[in-house]
Design an enzyme around this catalytic site. Structure first.
Site, PDB file in Angstrom:
ATOM      1  N   GLU A 259      16.783   1.434  17.692  1.00 24.25           N
ATOM      2  CA  GLU A 259      16.442   2.923  18.016  1.00 24.25           C
ATOM      3  C   GLU A 259      15.567   3.078  19.409  1.00 24.25           C
ATOM      4  O   GLU A 259      15.174   1.977  19.953  1.00 24.25           O
ATOM      5  CB  GLU A 259      14.939   2.776  17.422  1.00 24.25           C
ATOM      6  CG  GLU A 259      15.086   2.032  15.767  1.00 24.25           C
ATOM      7  CD  GLU A 259      13.698   3.013  15.095  1.00 24.25           C
ATOM      8  OE1 GLU A 259      12.757   2.461  15.385  1.00 24.25           O
ATOM      9  OE2 GLU A 259      13.688   2.649  13.391  1.00 24.25           O
TER      10      GLU A 259
ATOM     11  N   ARG B 165       0.840  -1.129  -0.003  1.00 26.59           N
ATOM     12  CA  ARG B 165      -0.406   0.195   0.130  1.00 26.59           C
ATOM     13  C   ARG B 165       1.122   1.535   0.527  1.00 26.59           C
ATOM     14  O   ARG B 165       0.736   1.992  -0.671  1.00 26.59           O
ATOM     15  CB  ARG B 165      -0.941   0.116   1.670  1.00 26.59           C
ATOM     16  CG  ARG B 165      -2.173  -1.398   1.165  1.00 26.59           C
ATOM     17  CD  ARG B 165      -2.767  -0.945   2.284  1.00 26.59           C
ATOM     18  NE  ARG B 165      -3.716  -1.989   2.580  1.00 26.59           N
ATOM     19  CZ  ARG B 165      -3.785  -3.595   2.904  1.00 26.59           C
ATOM     20  NH1 ARG B 165      -1.868  -3.838   3.384  1.00 26.59           N
ATOM     21  NH2 ARG B 165      -4.559  -4.151   3.188  1.00 26.59           N
ATOM     22  N   ILE B 166       1.916   1.164   0.816  1.00 24.78           N
ATOM     23  CA  ILE B 166       2.799   3.030   1.078  1.00 24.78           C
ATOM     24  C   ILE B 166       3.186   2.499  -0.063  1.00 24.78           C
ATOM     25  O   ILE B 166       3.482   3.643  -0.698  1.00 24.78           O
ATOM     26  CB  ILE B 166       3.451   2.154   2.531  1.00 24.78           C
ATOM     27  CG1 ILE B 166       2.835   2.176   3.366  1.00 24.78           C
ATOM     28  CG2 ILE B 166       4.605   3.890   2.298  1.00 24.78           C
ATOM     29  CD1 ILE B 166       4.058   1.745   4.325  1.00 24.78           C
TER      30      ILE B 166
ATOM     31  N   HIS C 156      11.714   7.782  12.743  1.00 25.87           N
ATOM     32  CA  HIS C 156      10.878   7.752  12.830  1.00 25.87           C
ATOM     33  C   HIS C 156       9.041   7.701  13.199  1.00 25.87           C
ATOM     34  O   HIS C 156       9.012   7.782  13.755  1.00 25.87           O
ATOM     35  CB  HIS C 156      10.839   6.156  13.975  1.00 25.87           C
ATOM     36  CG  HIS C 156      10.640   4.996  13.151  1.00 25.87           C
ATOM     37  ND1 HIS C 156      10.623   4.007  13.643  1.00 25.87           N
ATOM     38  CD2 HIS C 156       9.035   4.536  12.959  1.00 25.87           C
ATOM     39  CE1 HIS C 156       9.717   2.664  13.156  1.00 25.87           C
ATOM     40  NE2 HIS C 156       9.285   3.490  12.399  1.00 25.87           N
ATOM     41  N   ILE C 157       9.371   9.022  12.103  1.00 29.66           N
ATOM     42  CA  ILE C 157       8.278   9.308  11.619  1.00 29.66           C
ATOM     43  C   ILE C 157       6.947   8.914  11.177  1.00 29.66           C
ATOM     44  O   ILE C 157       6.306  10.214  10.549  1.00 29.66           O
ATOM     45  CB  ILE C 157       7.711  11.323  11.937  1.00 29.66           C
ATOM     46  CG1 ILE C 157       9.364  11.731  11.140  1.00 29.66           C
ATOM     47  CG2 ILE C 157       8.613  11.576  13.553  1.00 29.66           C
ATOM     48  CD1 ILE C 157       9.772  12.949  10.866  1.00 29.66           C
ATOM     49  N   GLY C 158       7.215   8.213   9.878  1.00 28.30           N
ATOM     50  CA  GLY C 158       6.329   7.887   9.530  1.00 28.30           C
ATOM     51  C   GLY C 158       5.132   8.520   9.234  1.00 28.30           C
ATOM     52  O   GLY C 158       4.385   8.648   8.328  1.00 28.30           O
ATOM     53  N   ALA C 159       4.447   7.325   9.989  1.00 26.55           N
ATOM     54  CA  ALA C 159       3.629   8.000  10.333  1.00 26.55           C
ATOM     55  C   ALA C 159       2.425   8.628  11.597  1.00 26.55           C
ATOM     56  O   ALA C 159       1.273   8.638  11.609  1.00 26.55           O
ATOM     57  CB  ALA C 159       2.771   6.444  11.016  1.00 26.55           C
TER      58      ALA C 159
ATOM     59  N   ASP D  98      14.110   6.529   7.862  1.00 25.40           N
ATOM     60  CA  ASP D  98      13.484   7.077   8.778  1.00 25.40           C
ATOM     61  C   ASP D  98      13.701   6.594  10.056  1.00 25.40           C
ATOM     62  O   ASP D  98      12.826   6.541  10.904  1.00 25.40           O
ATOM     63  CB  ASP D  98      12.176   7.609   8.153  1.00 25.40           C
ATOM     64  CG  ASP D  98      11.067   7.841   9.810  1.00 25.40           C
ATOM     65  OD1 ASP D  98      10.851   8.957  10.099  1.00 25.40           O
ATOM     66  OD2 ASP D  98       9.581   7.147   9.796  1.00 25.40           O
TER      67      ASP D  98
ATOM     68  N   ALA E  58      11.187   2.436   6.015  1.00 24.25           N
ATOM     69  CA  ALA E  58      10.011   1.598   5.781  1.00 24.25           C
ATOM     70  C   ALA E  58      10.845   0.545   7.539  1.00 24.25           C
ATOM     71  O   ALA E  58       9.827   0.636   8.427  1.00 24.25           O
ATOM     72  CB  ALA E  58      10.810  -0.249   5.214  1.00 24.25           C
TER      73      ALA E  58
END
Length: 303
Positions: free
Chosen positions: A260, A152-153, A278-281, A255, A230
């Protein structure tokens, strides 16, 4: 009604909705030891990427046999031992639709940041420098974007890239995708050799390990740009640093990281690396959609 552990936070309106439904919400960021205790006293847990639901956590939950559902607020479930949980009667699900647009926009944003030196010229300006001649960039229009993975992404990323004039090619483990004729499926080696930009959209597989390492970098076009929104571990960070230092990779945007929060100072301080934590969402809209999807899952599974 159910008692639900929310260990990595949840959108406020979703939490309120769950409470209105009669559920008890335990909103608590747990240490590993605290998590072992908490999972014995809840019927469900909602996590994002920070909480690791390991075999040890699942074994602890099995002592009370109360935990029945684990929800990952997001796409990837590599922080959960899914097979072990489900083998022991604990259902695992995620919210695959909610954050696709947000992550795709970040990937495209990173491409612009790399192509026009936005990430580094911002820093030099704050240091009082005026490096106008130094930062002559390139245009994304007319360049070839290679998407590794085509879920989807990746498809949302491809649509945006095509809209700004990029040629989009892709490779997927499951092969050519039906209904995606506007994009060109190519073998992996062809993608690596012909892409000006490469964006990763695959989960991390512990058994397979790193997907992009020294051999893959050697097959890439000289001066390629790499974007990874990803999962950490998909790219070998040491191999990436080498490729950056030797000019094989012009610049990279990350990201996600092998560890982490990342402790890789050489990566963080490299002047050819654009970084986000890690701010993708992490958009207001995506979090609202994730919250709504979680509420619907709870309704269907626990009510």
């Amino acid at each position: 009604m159910a008692k639900i552990l929310v260990s990595d936070g949840i959108e406020k309106s979703a939490a309120e909705e769950l409470k209105k439904m009669g559920h008890v919400i335990v909103d608590k960021s747990c240490t590993p030891d605290e998590l072992l205790r908490q999972v014995q006293a809840v019927d469900a847990m909602i996590v994002r990427s920070a909480t690791k639901v390991t075999r040890e956590v699942i074994d602890s939950a099995l002592k009370s046999k109360r935990l029945k559902l684990i929800i990952r607020g997001g796409v990837g479930v590599d922080n959960i031992d899914v097979s072990y949980a489900e083998a022991n009667g604990i259902s695992v699900t995620n919210t695959p639709n909610a954050s696709s647009l947000a992550v795709a926009e970040l990937a495209i944003g990173h491409m612009f940041a790399l192509a026009r030196y936005i990430y580094i010229s911002n820093v030099s300006m704050r240091d009082g420098k005026w490096d106008k001649k130094k930062y002559e960039g390139i245009e994304l229009s007319g360049k070839t974007l290679g998407l590794i993975g085509f879920g989807r992404i990746a498809r949302e990323t491809g649509k945006m890239a095509k809209a700004i004039g990029m040629k989009v090619i892709y490779n997927s483990r499951s092969g050519r995708k039906d209904g995606c004729e506007e994009f060109e499926y190519v073998p992996m080696e062809e993608l690596l050799a012909n892409s000006d930009f490469i964006s990763l959209h695959i989960p991390y597989d512990k058994e397979q390990g790193t997907l992009i390492g020294q051999k893959e970098f050697e097959k890439m076009k000289d001066g390629v740009f790499l974007v990874n929104c990803a999962r950490g571990g998909v790219v070998d960070e040491e191999a990436l640093l080498s490729a950056l230092n030797f000019g094989k990779v012009a610049a990279a945007a990350l990201d996600v990281y092998e560890q982490e929060p990342t402790k890789n100072e050489r990566l963080c301080m490299h002047d050819k690396v654009c970084l986000t934590p890690h701010i993708g969402a992490s958009t207001i809209e995506a979090q609202e959609r994730i919250g709504k999807e979680i509420v619907e899952i709870i309704k269907s599974r626990l009510n």
